[in-house]
Design a protein around this motif. Structure first.
Motif, short mmCIF file in Angstrom:
data_model
loop_
_atom_site.label_atom_id
_atom_site.label_comp_id
_atom_site.label_asym_id
_atom_site.label_seq_id
_atom_site.Cartn_x
_atom_site.Cartn_y
_atom_site.Cartn_z
N ALA A 136 -7.40 0.01 2.82
CA ALA A 136 -7.64 -1.39 2.46
C ALA A 136 -8.66 -1.97 3.43
N GLU A 191 0.91 -0.60 -4.90
CA GLU A 191 -0.19 -1.53 -5.21
C GLU A 191 0.03 -2.24 -6.55
N TYR A 206 -0.25 -3.24 4.86
CA TYR A 206 -1.31 -2.24 4.75
C TYR A 206 -1.39 -1.41 6.03
N SER A 214 -6.00 -8.23 -2.90
CA SER A 214 -4.84 -9.00 -2.46
C SER A 214 -5.35 -10.21 -1.68
N LEU A 261 -5.82 -0.18 7.25
CA LEU A 261 -6.57 -1.43 7.08
C LEU A 261 -7.77 -1.41 8.01
N ASP A 292 -1.97 -11.12 -5.99
CA ASP A 292 -2.66 -9.86 -6.24
C ASP A 292 -3.49 -9.98 -7.51
N CYS A 332 -8.46 -3.43 -1.98
CA CYS A 332 -7.50 -2.33 -1.91
C CYS A 332 -8.04 -1.09 -2.62
N GLN A 353 0.83 -1.20 0.00
CA GLN A 353 0.00 0.00 0.00
C GLN A 353 0.87 1.26 0.00
#
Length: 273
Positions: free
Chosen positions: A112, A67, A130, A150, A133, A187, A107, A47
């Protein structure tokens, strides 16, 4: 050919197994890079806010391809930000709902998001990637610009999941492209929004050609970037597919392999002589 841009992956490349790097050594190197007009770019699946924390004194003057290329910035100026339409976000979540063994991170630009049912242990692990989050009861109702998913799971399940996702996502107009980020992570990126795309945008802004770019990586999500850069380096700990693509090799991430390459650039040693 002179190097005018250095792009580094973070996990498994710039960072050691403890998610640290030799700050004093790099600070000296960065001062010399800046003096020589060589741009430094952080290119990672992490992130944007997390990546900034690794470079508190430099974050306002370096570039980030965060990202896995979904968000690109230079000196805090946004260069590119991907966006997945809301109906497509819902389609991806429908597909991921069939995979009960994975932990899904949605994300976005603001932060996130994980489902509120995810355990605190998993959340604690995810905070390594992250900084922002949040737990949400409904991942289908997030007010944010969503540009990546992710997925985390046991290492031994990564290849099989990649194969299933390639098939299922391909049936929905190739809505997202799955790529291994290493360390049990996959991802899902918007097709074409990879690290190489982000680096190309910075190259265009700065007037830098591929033959003037140095890139260093270790995982499958670095492959496009390494193919694009003339001076491509694989870490000693890189996966086979990365080693096969890179022109050159360097020491592993616990032996400061990335910083060793930068030292060679500054000293004009092979292949930079």
């Amino acid at each position: 050919m002179a190097v005018k841009m250095i792009a580094v992956d973070m996990d498994g490349t710039f960072l050691d197994e403890n998610k640290q790097y030799n700050v004093q050594r790099f600070s000296r190197q960065y001062a010399l890079l800046k003096e020589k007009g060589i741009r430094f770019v952080v290119a990672s699946g992490n992130q944007y806010y997390q990546l900034q924390r690794y470079f508190p004194e430099l974050k306002d003057e370096i570039a980030f391809v965060a990202e896995n290329g979904a968000w690109v910035s230079d000196s805090n100026e946004e260069i590119f930000c991907g966006e997945l339409a809301k109906e497509k976000v819902h389609q991806v979540l429908d597909i991921l709902a069939k995979e009960p063994e994975i932990s899904t991170v949605v994300c976005g630009k603001k932060g996130a998001y994980v489902h509120s049912s995810i355990s605190d242990d998993v959340v604690a692990m995810l905070t390594n990637h992250y900084y922002r989050l949040e737990k949400r009861d409904d991942l289908y109702d997030i007010d944010d610009t969503i540009f990546k998913f992710s997925l985390n799971l046991a290492h031994e399940g990564v290849d099989a999941l990649l194969e299933r996702l390639h098939t299922q996502l391909g049936e929905v107009e190739n809505i997202m492209h799955p790529v291994s980020s290493g360390f049990g992570f996959i991802d899902l990126i918007i097709p074409g929004c990879h690290k190489a795309h982000g680096i190309a945008l910075l190259q265009e802004k700065w007037g830098i050609s591929d033959c003037e770019v140095l890139a260093i990586g270790d995982s499958a999500n670095d492959i496009e970037m390494l193919r694009q850069a003339y001076f491509s380096f694989a870490m000693a700990n890189a996966v086979d597919s990365v080693s096969a693509v890179a022109r050159y090799k360097t020491e592993n991430n616990n032996d400061e392999g990335a910083l060793n390459v930068i030292s060679r650039v500054l000293a004009r040693e092979f292949p930079f002589d």
